[in-house]
Design a protein around this motif. Sequence first.
Motif, mmCIF file in Angstrom:
data_model
loop_
_atom_site.group_PDB
_atom_site.id
_atom_site.type_symbol
_atom_site.label_atom_id
_atom_site.label_comp_id
_atom_site.label_asym_id
_atom_site.label_seq_id
_atom_site.Cartn_x
_atom_site.Cartn_y
_atom_site.Cartn_z
ATOM 1 N N PHE A 292 0.982 -0.985 0.017
ATOM 2 C CA PHE A 292 -0.190 0.433 0.325
ATOM 3 C C PHE A 292 1.129 0.818 -0.107
ATOM 4 O O PHE A 292 0.968 2.928 -0.610
ATOM 5 C CB PHE A 292 -0.569 -0.467 0.951
ATOM 6 C CG PHE A 292 -2.492 1.049 1.399
ATOM 7 C CD1 PHE A 292 -3.289 1.031 0.205
ATOM 8 C CD2 PHE A 292 -1.729 2.279 1.334
ATOM 9 C CE1 PHE A 292 -4.093 1.850 0.195
ATOM 10 C CE2 PHE A 292 -2.876 3.056 1.643
ATOM 11 C CZ PHE A 292 -4.367 3.104 0.083
ATOM 12 N N LEU A 293 1.691 1.491 1.192
ATOM 13 C CA LEU A 293 3.151 2.495 0.792
ATOM 14 C C LEU A 293 2.818 2.266 -0.621
ATOM 15 O O LEU A 293 3.073 3.675 -0.907
ATOM 16 C CB LEU A 293 3.605 2.106 1.808
ATOM 17 C CG LEU A 293 5.550 3.012 1.310
ATOM 18 C CD1 LEU A 293 5.017 4.325 2.766
ATOM 19 C CD2 LEU A 293 6.693 2.287 2.300
ATOM 20 N N SER A 294 3.738 0.984 -1.421
ATOM 21 C CA SER A 294 3.905 2.073 -2.513
ATOM 22 C C SER A 294 3.063 2.217 -3.232
ATOM 23 O O SER A 294 3.730 3.596 -3.968
ATOM 24 C CB SER A 294 5.026 0.831 -3.226
ATOM 25 O OG SER A 294 5.480 -0.456 -2.333
ATOM 26 N N VAL B 244 0.699 7.432 -5.577
ATOM 27 C CA VAL B 244 -0.475 8.558 -5.702
ATOM 28 C C VAL B 244 0.101 10.209 -4.997
ATOM 29 O O VAL B 244 -0.494 11.627 -5.948
ATOM 30 C CB VAL B 244 -1.785 7.917 -4.874
ATOM 31 C CG1 VAL B 244 -2.045 8.885 -4.784
ATOM 32 C CG2 VAL B 244 -2.163 6.826 -5.154
ATOM 33 N N SER B 245 0.393 9.916 -3.939
ATOM 34 C CA SER B 245 1.087 11.514 -3.349
ATOM 35 C C SER B 245 1.731 11.830 -4.602
ATOM 36 O O SER B 245 2.663 13.228 -3.975
ATOM 37 C CB SER B 245 1.256 11.697 -2.071
ATOM 38 O OG SER B 245 2.352 10.029 -2.119
ATOM 39 N N HIS B 246 3.592 11.441 -5.549
ATOM 40 C CA HIS B 246 4.397 11.882 -5.277
ATOM 41 C C HIS B 246 4.243 11.521 -7.311
ATOM 42 O O HIS B 246 4.704 10.539 -6.921
ATOM 43 C CB HIS B 246 5.187 11.555 -5.142
ATOM 44 C CG HIS B 246 5.559 11.750 -3.625
ATOM 45 N ND1 HIS B 246 4.787 10.991 -2.463
ATOM 46 C CD2 HIS B 246 6.251 12.954 -2.874
ATOM 47 C CE1 HIS B 246 5.388 11.717 -1.348
ATOM 48 N NE2 HIS B 246 6.410 13.685 -1.758
ATOM 49 N N PRO B 247 2.995 11.762 -7.787
ATOM 50 C CA PRO B 247 3.744 11.621 -9.377
ATOM 51 C C PRO B 247 4.665 11.624 -9.703
ATOM 52 O O PRO B 247 5.622 12.655 -9.707
ATOM 53 C CB PRO B 247 1.990 12.553 -10.288
ATOM 54 C CG PRO B 247 1.286 12.902 -8.783
ATOM 55 C CD PRO B 247 2.616 13.161 -7.627
ATOM 56 N N GLY B 248 5.196 11.340 -11.023
ATOM 57 C CA GLY B 248 6.723 11.167 -11.851
ATOM 58 C C GLY B 248 7.509 10.780 -10.220
ATOM 59 O O GLY B 248 8.881 10.989 -10.129
ATOM 60 N N ILE B 249 7.116 10.516 -9.314
ATOM 61 C CA ILE B 249 8.526 9.243 -8.638
ATOM 62 C C ILE B 249 8.945 8.385 -9.425
ATOM 63 O O ILE B 249 8.006 7.573 -10.082
ATOM 64 C CB ILE B 249 7.619 8.786 -6.858
ATOM 65 C CG1 ILE B 249 9.317 9.095 -6.079
ATOM 66 C CG2 ILE B 249 6.862 8.015 -7.146
ATOM 67 C CD1 ILE B 249 8.566 8.007 -5.272
ATOM 68 N N PRO B 250 10.691 7.846 -9.501
ATOM 69 C CA PRO B 250 11.099 7.041 -10.186
ATOM 70 C C PRO B 250 10.471 5.809 -9.724
ATOM 71 O O PRO B 250 10.629 4.942 -8.549
ATOM 72 C CB PRO B 250 12.547 7.245 -10.271
ATOM 73 C CG PRO B 250 12.242 8.366 -8.882
ATOM 74 C CD PRO B 250 11.569 9.261 -9.199
ATOM 75 N N GLY B 251 9.848 4.780 -10.333
ATOM 76 C CA GLY B 251 9.859 2.862 -9.167
ATOM 77 C C GLY B 251 10.971 3.366 -8.507
ATOM 78 O O GLY B 251 10.771 2.353 -7.810
ATOM 79 N N ILE B 252 12.370 2.939 -9.025
ATOM 80 C CA ILE B 252 13.245 2.523 -8.320
ATOM 81 C C ILE B 252 13.022 2.895 -6.785
ATOM 82 O O ILE B 252 13.181 2.091 -5.622
ATOM 83 C CB ILE B 252 14.446 2.556 -9.151
ATOM 84 C CG1 ILE B 252 16.130 1.858 -8.809
ATOM 85 C CG2 ILE B 252 15.336 4.309 -9.126
ATOM 86 C CD1 ILE B 252 15.127 0.347 -8.512
ATOM 87 N N GLY B 253 12.893 4.483 -6.672
ATOM 88 C CA GLY B 253 12.698 4.857 -5.164
ATOM 89 C C GLY B 253 11.878 4.099 -5.130
ATOM 90 O O GLY B 253 12.005 4.445 -3.534
ATOM 91 N N VAL C 90 -1.111 3.366 -10.756
ATOM 92 C CA VAL C 90 0.147 3.183 -11.184
ATOM 93 C C VAL C 90 0.987 3.175 -12.359
ATOM 94 O O VAL C 90 0.132 2.652 -12.942
ATOM 95 C CB VAL C 90 0.568 1.536 -10.501
ATOM 96 C CG1 VAL C 90 1.920 1.102 -10.144
ATOM 97 C CG2 VAL C 90 0.053 1.386 -9.403
ATOM 98 N N PRO C 91 2.559 3.948 -12.453
ATOM 99 C CA PRO C 91 2.411 4.097 -13.847
ATOM 100 C C PRO C 91 2.922 3.046 -14.787
ATOM 101 O O PRO C 91 3.322 1.655 -13.750
ATOM 102 C CB PRO C 91 4.084 4.976 -13.568
ATOM 103 C CG PRO C 91 4.114 4.581 -11.935
ATOM 104 C CD PRO C 91 2.919 4.372 -11.537
#
Lengths: 339, 347
Positions: free
Chosen positions: A89-91, A96-105, A161-162
Motif C-alpha cells: 500500500f505504501l508503494s 499517488v502522492s508523488h506523481p512522477g516518482i521513479p519506480g526504483i525509488g 500506478v505508472p
Amino acid sequence: MTKESKNTVDSHGWVSTLFRRRETSLVLLIAVLTGLTDALNPRFLSPQSLKDLMLNVSIIALLVLGQTVIILMRQIDLSISSIVGITAFLSGDLFVSHPGIPGIGVVLIAVLAGFLLGTVNAALIAWGKIPALITTLGTLYIFRGANYAWVHGRQINATNVPGSFLAIGTSTFAGVPILTWIVLVLLILFSIGLRQYRAGREYYAIGSNPNAAILAGINVSRRVATGFILSGAIAGLAGALWLARFGTVDATAAEGIELTVITSTVVGGVAITGGVGTVFGAVLGALLLSVFSSTLVFLRVPSFWQQAFQGAMLLVAIAADAYLAYRYALRSRVRWSHV
Amino acid sequence: MESRMSENQSNTRRLARRVSWETLLAFLVLIAIAGGTFLNKDFLTAENWSNLLANFVEIALMALPLSLIVITSEIDLSVASMLGLSSSLLGLLWEYKLAMPLGIVICLLVGALCGTLNGFLIVRFRLPSLAVTIGTLALFRGFAYILLGDKAVADFPPEYAEFGIGNILYTFLPWPFLLFIVLALIFWVLLHHTTVGRSIYAIGGNQTAARFSGINIDRLKMLLFIASGIISALAGIVFTFRFSSSRADNGTGFELSAIAAVFLGGVTVQGGKGTITGVVLSLLLIGIINNVLTLADVASEVLRIVTGSLLIISILLPNLIASTHERLRLIQRQREIAKLGTASVTK
C-alpha cells in the motif's frame, strides 16, 4: 550439504546422493503432477498458463528466501504477510502522492520500510528475548492493524500506478517475466551466500545446535537479529512487487500468505527443527505448491479446498522430516557403535 | 552507599515477592474499570457489561485448556480454526435438517477428533506442537471452507439464538458466561487441587524429571489437546448462536486474543508457571480494554494492535525486570569482590 547427503557421499557416491536429496524428489513430483494435469487438460502447458504459473510463484518464492533463513535458525516469522500488505500500500500511496516518482525509488523505500519493520521483530526477539513465534504473531496483527488504521478504507488501483512499474509484473525477457528474473537472481545470491559465506554457515550452525553455536563463538543474538531484518527487507521488496503484479491494493493485501510461505519452505525440505535445507529446495517447494493449486483449478476442484490441502501438505512435510531425522539418528548410532 | 543499594534491592525483591502477578492484574482491572467509567458514561451500565462479558466468552473458553497446554510448554495455535470448523459444521447440519441437540453433539465430537489429531501428531511422532498446530490451523480452517464455502447459514431456531444473546433471569449476566464460569471453576480445581494439576506443572517445570517420577506425559498431553478441541468446538457453537450465523471465516484470528490472555495471565513461555485466576483476570482486562475502545468507535481490525501489543508486553516486561535484577546482582557481586580485593591489599 545436509546431514544425510554428507553421510551418503561417504558411502554411496553422487548418484544416490542425487536420489536422496529433497530437491530431486520435488522435481520429480512437480514433473509427475505437470504431466498428469497436462494429459487431462492440454491447456495446462500453454505459454500463457506457464507465464501465470511463474508470476504466481514468484512473490511466494521471494518470501520463501527470507523464511528459509529464519527457519534454518529454528525460528519462525509469521509477520511477513502484514509487512507485504503495508509496503504494497505504501508503494501505491507513493505513486499517488508523488506523481512522477521513479519506480526504483519506490522499491527502495518499500525495502527500507520492510527493513524497519523487520528491525522491530529483530529487537524484540534478539534483545527482548521474546520467542519468535509470540513476537511475530503479535506483530502480524499489530502491523496489519496499523495498516487498516492508516489505509482507512482507501484503495490503490492500477490506474494510479505508472505503466512502466506495472510492466515488472507483465512484460517478459527471454520468455520469462521480469518479476521472475528478479527472484531468480536473488535465489542464486542467497544460495551462494548460505553455502559459501561465513554468515550463511552460521545460520545453519545456530539451527543445528544453538548451544554449540554459542560455544563456537558465534554471536547468536546478532545473527538472529540480522535474519529477521533480512526477512523484513525481503517482505518490503515483495510488497513493492505485489503492487506491480496486481495493481490493486487495499488494507487486506496479502492477508494469510504467511501460511503458504511457511508451508512452501517446509515442503521444500527446510526442517522446522532447524539446520537442514537449502533455498533451492524451498523455492522448489513453492513451485510444487503453486503447480498443485493450478492442478486443482484445472481439475475444477472448488478453490475452497486449497487451504485444507496446504495444511495437510505442511503436516506431511513435518512428519517426513521427523521420520528422516529419526532414520538418520538410527543409522549413525549403528555406524558409531563400531568405533 | 552499598548497603543502601542492597537494602533498596532487597526491598524491591520483597515487594516483588509479595505483589504477585495476579494482584497486579487485579489492580490493572480496577484501573481499567475506573478509566472506562471516566471516559464513557455508557461504560458502567448493566447493558454494556452484558455485552462486554458476552463478547469475550469464546476467547475465554478457549483460553482455559490453552493455559494448561502452555503450562506443559506446548502450544495450540489451531483453536480459532477448530472454532470455525465447529461453527460451519453446525450450520451445515442444521441446513440438512438434523435435530439441533444431535448437531451440537456431533460438533463436540468433531472437536475432540481435531484435538486428537493434534495430540497424536505431537505425542506419537514427537513433532513440535508449534509446527503441527500451524499446519492444523490451515487444515481445520480449510475443512470449514470445504463444508460451507462462502455461504452463510443464519436461520437458527429462536430458542438457541436466545441462549446466545439472552441474559440469565433478572441479571445482566449472559447465558454463555455461565458456561464459562462453570468451566473456569472446573479448570481451577483441576489445575490447583488435583494430582493432574500437579503433574501439569511438573511437566512444564522439567519434563525429564516428570517422566522419571512416573507421570504419563504422553497421555496427559493427549488429553489436554483433546480438551482444547472439545472446548474450541463448544466456543464455536456459542459463537454461532450468539451471532445466529454460521460462516467458514467465523473467529478468524481469535487465537491471538486467546494466546495473549494466557501469557498476560502470567503463564510463562518456558512453562511450569501460571494460574487460572491470573488468566481469568487477564481475560477480564483484555475484555474491558476492547470494550472501552469499541465504545470509542475503534474498528475491530485496529483493536488487534492493542491485543498484539499486550501479548508482546506481557512477555517483554517480566524479561526486562529479570534482566535488570540480574544486572544489579552482577554489579553488587563485582563491588563485593572489589572490596575483598582492597581489604587483602591493605592487609
